[in-house]
Design an enzyme around this catalytic site. Sequence first.
Site, PDB file in Angstrom:
ATOM      1  CB  CYS A   2      44.916  41.093  43.133  1.00  0.00           C
ATOM      2  SG  CYS A   2      43.305  41.901  42.990  1.00  0.00           S
ATOM      3  NE  ARG A  53      39.919  46.321  44.915  1.00  0.00           N
ATOM      4  CZ  ARG A  53      38.857  47.073  45.205  1.00  0.00           C
ATOM      5  NH1 ARG A  53      39.024  48.210  45.865  1.00  0.00           N
ATOM      6  NH2 ARG A  53      37.648  46.703  44.862  1.00  0.00           N
ATOM      7  CG  LEU A  54      44.218  45.560  37.921  1.00  0.00           C
ATOM      8  CD1 LEU A  54      44.774  46.967  37.732  1.00  0.00           C
ATOM      9  CD2 LEU A  54      44.781  44.631  36.858  1.00  0.00           C
ATOM     10  CB  ILE A  56      38.628  44.198  37.597  1.00  0.00           C
ATOM     11  CG1 ILE A  56      40.008  44.596  37.068  1.00  0.00           C
ATOM     12  CG2 ILE A  56      37.744  43.696  36.452  1.00  0.00           C
ATOM     13  CD1 ILE A  56      40.823  43.459  36.527  1.00  0.00           C
ATOM     14  N   GLY A  80      42.298  36.909  40.590  1.00  0.00           N
ATOM     15  CA  GLY A  80      41.534  36.364  39.476  1.00  0.00           C
ATOM     16  C   GLY A  80      40.138  36.926  39.412  1.00  0.00           C
ATOM     17  CG  ASP A 106      35.329  38.428  41.977  1.00  0.00           C
ATOM     18  OD1 ASP A 106      35.682  39.424  42.619  1.00  0.00           O
ATOM     19  OD2 ASP A 106      36.004  37.939  41.054  1.00  0.00           O
ATOM     20  N   GLY A 375      43.347  35.109  22.935  1.00  0.00           N
ATOM     21  CA  GLY A 375      42.881  33.934  22.195  1.00  0.00           C
ATOM     22  C   GLY A 375      43.546  32.622  22.529  1.00  0.00           C
TER      23      GLY A 375
END
Length: 633
Positions: A2, A53-54, A56, A80, A106, A375
Amino acid sequence: MCGLAGILSFDAAAWPVDEALLSGMGAVMAHRGPDGGGVWSDAGQSIGFAHRRLAIIDLSEAALQPMFTADKGLGIVFNGEIYNHRELRQELTALGHGDWQTDHSDTEVVLYAFLEWGIDCLKKFRGMFAFALWDVAQKNLWLGRDRIGIKPLYYALDDRGIVFASEIKAILAGPERPRAVNEEAFFHYLSFLTTPAPMTLFAGIDKLAAGTWMRVGADGSRQTERWWDVFDDVTPMVGQSEADIAAAVLGELKTAVDYRKVGDVPIGVFLSGGVDSSANLALFSKGEETPVKTFSIGYEGDQGSVADELPYARMIAEQFGADYHEYLISQDDLLDFLPKMIAHQDEPIADPVCVPVYFVSKLARDNGVTVCQVGEGADELFWGYRSWKIFLGLEKANALPIPVFLKKMGLAALRRLGLGDRLYTEFLRRACHGQPIFWGGAEAFPDAEKKKFLSPRLRAKFADRTSWDVLEPIRQRFEQNAWDTSPLNWMTYLDLNLRLPELLLMRVDKMSMAASIEARVPFLDHHFVNLAMAIPAAMKTRGGELKHILKRAVRGLIPDQIIDRRKQGFAVPIDDWVTGRLGEEAMATLNAFARETDFLDPDMVRNLCPEKSPRQTWYLLNFALWWNAYIRP
């Protein structure tokens, strides 16, 4: 994933918190959270939060932010993921916290973890995060950033109060916010391609360093503390066999990848065809019932300065039955994207890899994916760069019992010959001053050359300065905390404290979020990092093979053809692009910038040849474009 923002006023009567301003701060970060937003301020107009807000984890409306405990005693805006949130929720429930308002958010776990353990709750979290938490009773604002610095958090603190946000542009949303260049930050930018924390290129705006928290009281009191160091929880693996260490590496990497599969939205993998991303895909694919979506980037035309990695990406995708997607970037794509890139960076991140990171993120988003694994970190942890071989040789030579006066005589001779601005001269200068040769994996300009490019005013201002000013505190922490102060451990430690959090991870955060994609970094799971830092340097460099122990760990998991091929990296054909329109436009921009401002020496800029110095041209162009976009009156 977010975007967060907020304001704490030390005197609400003189400087009341304005919800319209908070809403505007959130709006400029809408790309970070296209799934909705929220604003809150207290009745006294002394504190306020904004959030984008994203969605997830826990997609329900109950998980919207700003979020509060059931008794309204704590409020939070969070950016996060806490990957171990389910285990922590169970632990907190067993401790008597039963007033859960969400099913599995979370963010709510962070609130009740703080209620139970205070700011020490940070040590409980396995994840990436930046947050602002308001303690109503104590009237304290707490800001926290994750151990490695995967998520950013910026702030402007003065006598009126503090303004903070996930992006600098949100802080700049206030009409009274001045815009000026932090010249010390610019001096260091020319060394590191980025600005070291806590500085930013904006005077008066700072960033919270990785692994650090800050407390700001409503009375203006403040406290900052580093809450994590990479050597805090390291148990040296001295005397263990290579086979046992390799097995431990593979096991911990599998755990890290599994944690990063947590979520309620489609998750994919960025795939380059190298060891790191291939191992990511192989481990991610285990137990999946449907093909994993992968995303790869190449370049149109014959780009002689970079190798084509797409055949390897296609091969590894086919090996694991992935749903493969690729995109070829053209020079037109680059030129069209430059203004957007500068806007989303907030401050220059002069790594050209920003370009492919954005386009691979957009490719993922266009194909219905919200989260991707990347990565970053493996090269730094496992001796993965060819240049690091050279640095280890230089450090070994520097350790020879050669009297300092002889080194200084050699340095003076090089300067008399007009070679003072060469990189090898800079290395000798460091040796003469008892400093390590390695100053990070992304040095832009040697010290003497950097000062030549500065305007006469700045050259005089920084005549007695070098960027060792930034590195010396990191070196002191390293010598105090490291179980082994070998040159290789220094190289890894320095990049974990500077290049990764402020350059590589910021290019990932800013470019992926520009496309509304969350990027997860399994190689930088803190348990995996602790394990990597416990491995003796001699084991990592055995046989002179880059990534020796990591390759041993994943051999049999991915094809030998991937493991044994020459490392290419996530390269960008800047050398080719500057011979065309990019070079022409860069020089026109730079010459105009040098004439109009007092940062660069116009003669040095005029004599810059993009074909001979493509990278340095790019580094200076990034700063000029940023100044034009953010500072120009």
